[in-house]
Design an enzyme around this catalytic site. Structure first.
Site, PDB file in Angstrom:
ATOM      1  N   HIS A 138       1.416   0.673   2.298  1.00 26.63           N
ATOM      2  CA  HIS A 138       1.808   2.064   2.570  1.00 26.63           C
ATOM      3  C   HIS A 138       1.749   2.830   1.252  1.00 26.63           C
ATOM      4  O   HIS A 138       1.939   2.241   0.183  1.00 26.63           O
ATOM      5  CB  HIS A 138       3.242   2.030   3.115  1.00 26.63           C
ATOM      6  CG  HIS A 138       3.773   3.339   3.603  1.00 26.63           C
ATOM      7  ND1 HIS A 138       4.278   4.293   2.759  1.00 26.63           N
ATOM      8  CD2 HIS A 138       3.892   3.844   4.857  1.00 26.63           C
ATOM      9  CE1 HIS A 138       4.695   5.332   3.470  1.00 26.63           C
ATOM     10  NE2 HIS A 138       4.475   5.093   4.747  1.00 26.63           N
ATOM     11  N   ASP A 215       8.144  -4.971   0.502  1.00 27.81           N
ATOM     12  CA  ASP A 215       8.411  -3.744   1.246  1.00 27.81           C
ATOM     13  C   ASP A 215       8.722  -4.173   2.677  1.00 27.81           C
ATOM     14  O   ASP A 215       7.826  -4.544   3.432  1.00 27.81           O
ATOM     15  CB  ASP A 215       7.172  -2.838   1.165  1.00 27.81           C
ATOM     16  CG  ASP A 215       7.217  -1.678   2.144  1.00 27.81           C
ATOM     17  OD1 ASP A 215       8.139  -1.619   2.979  1.00 27.81           O
ATOM     18  OD2 ASP A 215       6.306  -0.830   2.080  1.00 27.81           O
ATOM     19  N   GLN A 218       8.918  -2.327   7.753  1.00 26.36           N
ATOM     20  CA  GLN A 218       8.548  -2.676   9.135  1.00 26.36           C
ATOM     21  C   GLN A 218       9.031  -4.068   9.531  1.00 26.36           C
ATOM     22  O   GLN A 218       8.947  -4.433  10.703  1.00 26.36           O
ATOM     23  CB  GLN A 218       7.018  -2.611   9.313  1.00 26.36           C
ATOM     24  CG  GLN A 218       6.418  -1.245   9.082  1.00 26.36           C
ATOM     25  CD  GLN A 218       6.864  -0.191  10.098  1.00 26.36           C
ATOM     26  OE1 GLN A 218       7.344  -0.512  11.189  1.00 26.36           O
ATOM     27  NE2 GLN A 218       6.716   1.068   9.733  1.00 26.36           N
ATOM     28  N   LYS A 241      14.475   2.960  10.459  1.00 26.55           N
ATOM     29  CA  LYS A 241      13.555   2.121  11.256  1.00 26.55           C
ATOM     30  C   LYS A 241      14.332   0.959  11.886  1.00 26.55           C
ATOM     31  O   LYS A 241      13.834   0.271  12.759  1.00 26.55           O
ATOM     32  CB  LYS A 241      12.430   1.583  10.378  1.00 26.55           C
ATOM     33  CG  LYS A 241      11.525   2.705   9.847  1.00 26.55           C
ATOM     34  CD  LYS A 241      10.286   2.159   9.198  1.00 26.55           C
ATOM     35  CE  LYS A 241       9.610   3.128   8.266  1.00 26.55           C
ATOM     36  NZ  LYS A 241       8.820   4.153   8.936  1.00 26.55           N
ATOM     37  N   CYS A 379      -0.040   7.030   6.409  1.00 28.84           N
ATOM     38  CA  CYS A 379       0.271   6.859   4.974  1.00 28.84           C
ATOM     39  C   CYS A 379      -0.361   5.585   4.431  1.00 28.84           C
ATOM     40  O   CYS A 379       0.232   4.893   3.575  1.00 28.84           O
ATOM     41  CB  CYS A 379       1.773   6.868   4.703  1.00 28.84           C
ATOM     42  SG  CYS A 379       2.551   8.395   5.182  1.00 28.84           S
TER      43      CYS A 379
HETATM   44  N1  C6P Z   1       6.197   4.261   7.623  1.00 25.63           N
HETATM   45  C1  C6P Z   1       5.130   4.990   9.686  1.00 25.63           C
HETATM   46  O1  C6P Z   1       4.973   5.768  10.619  1.00 25.63           O
HETATM   47  P1  C6P Z   1      10.500   5.696   4.310  1.00 25.63           P
HETATM   48  O2  C6P Z   1       9.721   6.931   4.627  1.00 25.63           O
HETATM   49  O3  C6P Z   1      10.931   5.657   2.864  1.00 25.63           O
HETATM   50  O4  C6P Z   1      11.612   5.433   5.269  1.00 25.63           O
HETATM   51  O5  C6P Z   1       9.487   4.463   4.539  1.00 25.63           O
HETATM   52  C2  C6P Z   1       8.258   4.440   3.880  1.00 25.63           C
HETATM   53  C3  C6P Z   1       7.476   3.251   4.312  1.00 25.63           C
HETATM   54  C4  C6P Z   1       7.234   2.238   3.406  1.00 25.63           C
HETATM   55  N2  C6P Z   1       6.599   1.114   3.769  1.00 25.63           N
HETATM   56  C5  C6P Z   1       6.161   0.927   5.026  1.00 25.63           C
HETATM   57  C6  C6P Z   1       5.493  -0.351   5.380  1.00 25.63           C
HETATM   58  C7  C6P Z   1       6.364   1.911   5.994  1.00 25.63           C
HETATM   59  O6  C6P Z   1       5.939   1.712   7.226  1.00 25.63           O
HETATM   60  C8  C6P Z   1       7.001   3.123   5.631  1.00 25.63           C
HETATM   61  C9  C6P Z   1       7.160   4.242   6.612  1.00 25.63           C
HETATM   62  C10 C6P Z   1       6.228   5.270   8.673  1.00 25.63           C
HETATM   63  O7  C6P Z   1       4.423   3.986   9.542  1.00 25.63           O
HETATM   64  C11 C6P Z   1       6.145   6.664   8.154  1.00 25.63           C
HETATM   65  S1  C6P Z   1       4.666   6.964   7.246  1.00 25.63           S
END
Ligand code: C6P
Length: 421
Positions: A138, A215, A218, A241, A379
């Site tokens: 991401h 990370d 997910q 999430k 992203c």
């Molecule tokens: N992915 C998706 O629709 P934040 O925004 O900080 O809560 O998470 C960022 C982020 C980082 N790593 C991974 C693997 C992610 O999936 C995400 C967020 C969302 O896939 C929004 S782009």
């Protein structure tokens, strides 16, 4: 003891039998219509919905307990502090961390990675050093490293993936060298659903004394996490999430690393003493929690974790597996549909493109059918480039989704094909 303060032994993760219709009753938002069609929410990788108990915990906090923490001697401040620190202990148990002070509250995964990049990275990197990521990251696990590379002269290395969307472990191993200062890898890909072999990755890196950050944005909603067993050095995730509120997330870090790292931000609560000539810093975890934190968010996240213990997480993940296999079969039967991400080991995320229809158009037509999916690059622009597509349509399932909803997704996709025929 108040239920908000209850901590858990993770081995208690076996409550009632899993009954999806009963589970859906816990999520008030699911019971609404989009026009005349029932809402079918398949955008859980972007953010998941909140059970009533999380909404109640946040509401109760503001109705009965609101005060600033760590500062007051009055009853409300002490209570708010207890609830906030109680949430930290719940997260410690959820991640199987050794110490509560290894759990830092941040805004989300993005802030957690930026914290490590700026605090660990700027202290430990010099020109020519390397950070190793993968091609399926991401942007939150790419850009913070690019920024610290610009600041220090370090170099970002990228391990390749195969056409199924799996990391090529042998190539990853070859990229580890005496120059590598940190490995930072997505545990589960948001665009592909691929579950990375993180235990092997960590073992390979540790073999060369290289710390590893995961990370977990997910991963936390879909697989049990044990940071001690994984032996990862940093682990990041987002509350929203994991069925919790937005604006709250967690960075786990091993004490030995966090202790040696400088503060990420300066301000109230992170100091021990301040003079106009200089300051000394507070102990962990407060050294990294400058300013008034998201108190209600932390309490809501604690309530979300309580909820996951109640519903029997392992049965929930089994249900998600069934949803995935069902969705894969239904999508495979649609002419002109190409799946992006066919890893052998994956979670309930289906990214795809359909010949002749732009993903954004698909998303719009599906919305008219009540089906909420995400379309775009998610992203992960370098990953889209790797697969030669500008964007995908992505259906991402949670344990409250049903097989009938997958049928509706497939029917809505066929309808889109008719419109564009
Ligand atoms: N992915 C998706 O629709 P934040 O925004 O900080 O809560 O998470 C960022 C982020 C980082 N790593 C991974 C693997 C992610 O999936 C995400 C967020 C969302 O896939 C929004 S782009």
């Amino acid at each position: 003891m108040s239920s908000l303060l209850k901590t858990h032994d993770p081995s208690e993760m076996n409550g009632l039998d899993f009954d999806v219709e009963k589970i859906r009753q816990d999520f008030p938002i699911l019971h609404q219509k989009v026009g005349s069609k029932p809402l079918i929410y398949l955008d859980n990788a972007a953010t998941s919905q909140k059970p009533q108990c999380v909404i109640d915990a946040v509401e109760k906090y503001y109705r009965e307990d609101n005060a600033n923490i760590h500062r007051g001697v009055h009853m409300l401040s002490e209570r708010a502090t207890d609830y906030y620190e109680g949430a930290r202990k719940k997260i410690q148990a959820f991640l199987h961390a050794k110490h509560a002070h290894e759990i830092l509250f941040v805004r989300g995964t993005t802030e957690a990675i930026n914290l490590v990049a700026q605090s660990f990275g700027r202290t430990n990197l010099k020109a020519g050093d390397e950070i190793l990521i993968t091609h399926m990251e991401h942007h939150s696990n790419i850009v913070p490293w690019q920024l610290v590379c610009e600041q220090t002269g370090a170099v970002l290395k990228v391990a390749p993936i195969n056409d199924r969307g799996e990391l090529i472990l042998e190539e990853f191993r070859k990229l580890l060298s005496e120059k590598t200062r940190l490995v930072s890898v997505v545990h589960i890909s948001n665009s592909l659903g691929t579950i990375n072999p993180v235990k092997e990755i960590i073992a390979m890196a540790h073999n060369q004394n290289i710390p590893v950050m995961l990370d977990g944005a997910q991963a936390t909603p879909h697989v049990p996490i044990d940071v001690l067993e994984l032996d990862c050095d940093f682990y990041a995730f987002s509350g929203h999430k994991l069925f919790g509120p937005t604006g709250i997330g967690v960075l786990y870090g091993k004490e030995k690393f966090l202790d040696a790292m400088p503060p990420y931000q300066g301000g109230g609560d992170m100091i021990r003493t301040v003079t106009l000539e200089g300051s000394t810093y507070n102990q962990l975890p407060y050294k990294f929690e400058a300013g008034t934190p998201n108190i209600s968010g932390a309490i809501g996240l604690g309530a979300a974790i309580d909820y996951l213990y109640q519903i029997n997480f392992s049965l929930a993940t089994r249900h998600e597996e069934e949803l995935l296999h069902y969705a894969q079969d239904k999508l495979a039967a649609i002419n002109g549909l190409r799946m992006i991400g066919e890893a052998a080991n994956k979670i309930s995320v289906c990214s795809f493109v359909i010949e002749g229809i732009h993903p954004h158009d698909l998303g719009t037509i599906l919305d008219q059918e009540g089906v909420a999916i995400r379309t775009g690059h998610h992203c992960t622009m370098p990953l889209m480039k790797r697969f030669g597509v500008p964007a995908t349509a992505r259906a991402s399932m949670a344990f409250y989704n049903t097989l009938q909803e997958i049928d509706s997704l497939a029917a809505a996709l066929r309808k889109a094909q008719e419109v564009f025929a």
